[in-house]
Design an enzyme around this catalytic site. Sequence first.
Site, PDB file in Angstrom:
ATOM      1  N   ASP A  16       0.853  -1.178   0.000  1.00  0.00           N
ATOM      2  CA  ASP A  16       0.000   0.000   0.000  1.00  0.00           C
ATOM      3  C   ASP A  16       0.900   1.242   0.000  1.00  0.00           C
ATOM      4  OD1 ASP A  16      -2.321   1.648   0.424  1.00  0.00           O
ATOM      5  OD2 ASP A  16      -1.793   1.706   2.554  1.00  0.00           O
ATOM      6  N   ASP A  18      -0.236   5.176   0.940  1.00  0.00           N
ATOM      7  CA  ASP A  18      -0.484   6.109   2.038  1.00  0.00           C
ATOM      8  C   ASP A  18      -0.597   5.375   3.375  1.00  0.00           C
ATOM      9  OD1 ASP A  18      -1.132   8.934   0.756  1.00  0.00           O
ATOM     10  OD2 ASP A  18      -2.094   7.423  -0.511  1.00  0.00           O
ATOM     11  N   ASP A 193      -2.187  -0.419   5.871  1.00  0.00           N
ATOM     12  CA  ASP A 193      -2.510   0.165   7.176  1.00  0.00           C
ATOM     13  C   ASP A 193      -3.995   0.353   7.434  1.00  0.00           C
ATOM     14  OD1 ASP A 193      -2.580   2.339   5.174  1.00  0.00           O
ATOM     15  OD2 ASP A 193      -2.930   3.618   6.914  1.00  0.00           O
TER      16      ASP A 193
END
Length: 267
Positions: A16, A18, A193
Site C-alpha cells: 500500500d 499512504d 494500514d
Amino acid sequence: MPQLPLIESNTALFLDFDGTLADLAPRPELVQVEPELVGTLHTLFERLDGALAVISGRPISELDHFLQPLRLPAAGVHGAEFRTDGGMVSKTSAAPGLELLIPHLEALVRAHPALRLERKSVAVAIHYRQAPELAGVVDAAVTEVLRHAVGLEALPGKMVVEIKPAGVDKGDAIAAFMKSAPFAERMPLFAGDDLTDEPGFAAVRKLGGLGVLVGQRETVASVTVPGPAALRSWLHRSARALEGAGGHPRAVPNEAEPGPARRTTTS
C-alpha cells in the site's frame, strides 16, 4: 504476533502507499516520500525479478508522480485501475450514476468547508481528516446518495469515505497479479494500514502468504509493525540483504523506458 521476517527472493511483494510507504498527511497532495525509498523499491523490484506491485486507493498516475522515475506494476483506486510491468493502465468502467452523485457531494462540501472532495478516474472520495467530528455527517450523506445508485458502493477508510465501483477491492487485485508471471508461484506478502487493506490481507492469507498491518487495530493480518517508518526500515534492510545475496537483477520500468504494454482487467 510473530516477528516480521526479511523479504526473501521467492516473495511476491505488494505494498500500500499512504500510511504504509509514506506517512499520512493532512491532504493527499501533501504526502512526502522519503528520498531513500525510491532506491529501495528499485532494488527490491530488481532482486524479486519484477514481483513487486503497489496496491493503493490512489490513481496509478499519482503513484507514478510520487515514485518517479519508477513505473512499477500497480493497482489503483482499490483495483479499479491495473497495470503490469510498466505497461498500459486498464480501468474498470465507471458506473453511469457516479456523475449524478457529484452535485450532491459538492453541496455537502460547500456546507462544510473543512471537508475535501477528491475526484478519481472511476471513483470519488470525501476526506474529513481536518474535521473528524463530521464523520457521522459524511457517512449519512454517502448512505443517502447511494440509496438508489447502481454499481457503486461505499468504502470507509481513515478519515475518508470513498464511492467506488462495486465488486473491486485490493484482494481481487492481488489475486489477479498472482495468476501470472512474475508473481505466480511465489509467496505473497502484502503490507497496508487501513481498513481498505483488509481484503488484501485476506487474499494473501488464502494464498498461503503473509499480511503485514502497519499500525495497531483488529485485523486479519498475521504481523504488525508500529508505523510507516518501521515498515520502510524493514524494506531497506530487506533490499540490502537481497542485494548482498547477488543474482542477476531485472531492469525497472520507468518513464523514459516503458515496459511492454499488457492489458489486464479486474473483476
